[in-house]
Design a protein around this motif. Structure first.
Motif, PDB file in Angstrom:
ATOM      1  N   VAL A   1      52.913  25.777 -26.601  1.00 50.69           N
ATOM      2  CA  VAL A   1      52.528  25.986 -25.217  1.00 50.69           C
ATOM      3  C   VAL A   1      52.905  25.142 -24.122  1.00 50.69           C
ATOM      4  O   VAL A   1      53.239  25.442 -23.057  1.00 50.69           O
ATOM      5  N   GLU A   2      52.757  23.706 -24.658  1.00 56.05           N
ATOM      6  CA  GLU A   2      53.216  22.918 -23.619  1.00 56.05           C
ATOM      7  C   GLU A   2      54.716  22.744 -23.227  1.00 56.05           C
ATOM      8  O   GLU A   2      54.960  22.637 -22.010  1.00 56.05           O
ATOM      9  N   VAL A   3      55.609  23.017 -24.160  1.00 57.08           N
ATOM     10  CA  VAL A   3      57.023  23.163 -23.987  1.00 57.08           C
ATOM     11  C   VAL A   3      57.309  24.615 -23.119  1.00 57.08           C
ATOM     12  O   VAL A   3      57.783  24.220 -22.271  1.00 57.08           O
TER      13      VAL A   3
ATOM     14  N   ALA B   1      46.700  22.315 -37.841  1.00 56.47           N
ATOM     15  CA  ALA B   1      47.928  22.156 -37.934  1.00 56.47           C
ATOM     16  C   ALA B   1      48.487  23.230 -37.013  1.00 56.47           C
ATOM     17  O   ALA B   1      49.531  22.894 -36.211  1.00 56.47           O
ATOM     18  N   ASN B   2      48.242  24.344 -37.392  1.00 55.61           N
ATOM     19  CA  ASN B   2      48.648  25.504 -36.674  1.00 55.61           C
ATOM     20  C   ASN B   2      48.446  25.379 -35.139  1.00 55.61           C
ATOM     21  O   ASN B   2      49.081  25.965 -34.311  1.00 55.61           O
ATOM     22  N   ALA B   3      47.176  24.841 -34.848  1.00 51.86           N
ATOM     23  CA  ALA B   3      46.696  24.770 -33.453  1.00 51.86           C
ATOM     24  C   ALA B   3      47.533  23.888 -32.867  1.00 51.86           C
ATOM     25  O   ALA B   3      47.941  24.033 -31.482  1.00 51.86           O
ATOM     26  N   GLU B   4      47.727  22.704 -33.330  1.00 50.13           N
ATOM     27  CA  GLU B   4      48.583  21.525 -32.816  1.00 50.13           C
ATOM     28  C   GLU B   4      50.091  22.066 -32.478  1.00 50.13           C
ATOM     29  O   GLU B   4      50.496  21.636 -31.573  1.00 50.13           O
ATOM     30  N   LYS B   5      50.586  22.702 -33.572  1.00 48.06           N
ATOM     31  CA  LYS B   5      51.969  23.412 -33.359  1.00 48.06           C
ATOM     32  C   LYS B   5      51.908  24.496 -32.374  1.00 48.06           C
ATOM     33  O   LYS B   5      52.844  24.427 -31.166  1.00 48.06           O
ATOM     34  N   ALA B   6      50.803  25.093 -31.982  1.00 55.83           N
ATOM     35  CA  ALA B   6      50.719  26.077 -30.997  1.00 55.83           C
ATOM     36  C   ALA B   6      50.616  25.641 -29.617  1.00 55.83           C
ATOM     37  O   ALA B   6      51.200  25.971 -28.529  1.00 55.83           O
ATOM     38  N   LEU B   7      49.858  24.389 -29.571  1.00 60.51           N
ATOM     39  CA  LEU B   7      49.616  23.335 -28.247  1.00 60.51           C
ATOM     40  C   LEU B   7      50.837  22.955 -28.071  1.00 60.51           C
ATOM     41  O   LEU B   7      51.145  23.035 -26.968  1.00 60.51           O
TER      42      LEU B   7
END
Length: 181
Positions: A79-81, A70-76
Motif C-alpha cells: 500500500v505504501e508503494v 506478516a501478511n499485514a506488513e506485506k500489504a502495508l
C-alpha cells in the motif's frame, strides 16, 4: 506425642485404624490410592488432553497471528508503494495540468493582445477616416468662406470652377504644410 500414645495404650489400648488416633491419615491414603486410577482415567486424563488440545490451539492461533501479521506488513508495504506511485502520478498530473493551464493562459493573453491590437488599429483607422472627413468638411467650409470673402472684397461673384480649384489647392497646401503658407 509419645506420652499421648502411652496414655492411650494404658486407657484401653492404641487403635491405629481409629480416626481420632491417627487412623484418619491411613484411611485417607487408602481411599486416595483406591480412587487414583479412576481419577486418572476420568478426570486427569481428559483434563490433560483438554490442556494439550488447548496448547495446540494456542500454538496454531499464534502461528496464524504471526502469518496474519506478516501478511499485514506485506500489504502495508504494498500500500505504501502504491501510495507513493499514486502521489508521483498525482504530481505528474498536476504538473501537466499546470502546464496546460499556462499554455492556455498564454494563448488567451496572446489572443487578447491580438484582438486589442486589431481593435486599436481599427479605432485608429476609424479616427483617421473621421479626421479626414472632418478636414474635408473644414476645407469645403473654408473654400466657401474664402469665396464669400473674396466675393465681398472684389465685389463680384466669385464661384467659378477655376476659383474653387485655386482656393482648394491653396487650403490643401496650407493644411499639409502645417498652416505655414
Amino acid at each position: 506425642m509419645l506420652p499421648t500414645l502411652a496414655a492411650l495404650a494404658i486407657e484401653g489400648g492404641f487403635d491405629p485404624l481409629h480416626p481420632l488416633h491417627g487412623g484418619g491419615a491411613l484411611w485417607t491414603w487408602i481411599i486416595f490410592l483406591a480412587a487414583l486410577p479412576f481419577m486418572w482415567k476420568f478426570v486427569f486424563g481428559p483434563v490433560t488432553q483438554a490442556l494439550l488440545k488447548r496448547d495446540d490451539e494456542i500454538l496454531a492461533a499464534q502461528g496464524r497471528a504471526e502469518s496474519a501479521s506478516a501478511n499485514a506488513e506485506k500489504a502495508l508495504a504494498e500500500v505504501e508503494v502504491k501510495l507513493g506511485e499514486a502521489r508521483t502520478e498525482a504530481t505528474k498530473i498536476l504538473a501537466a495540468a499546470r502546464d496546460r493551464g499556462e499554455d492556455r493562459e498564454r494563448e488567451i493573453v496572446d489572443k487578447a493582445k491580438g484582438e486589442a491590437t486589431a481593435l486599436l488599429e481599427n479605432a485608429s483607422s476609424q479616427i483617421r477616416a473621421e479626421q479626414d472627413k472632418a478636414l474635408a468638411a473644414i476645407r469645403a467650409e473654408v473654400v466657401e468662406l474664402s469665396l464669400g470673402a473674396a466675393g465681398k472684397v472684389l465685389e463680384r461673384n466669385v464661384g467659378s470652377e477655376d476659383d474653387r480649384r485655386l482656393i482648394d489647392s491653396f487650403v490643401g497646401s496650407s493644411v499639409s504644410d502645417g498652416g505655414q503658407a
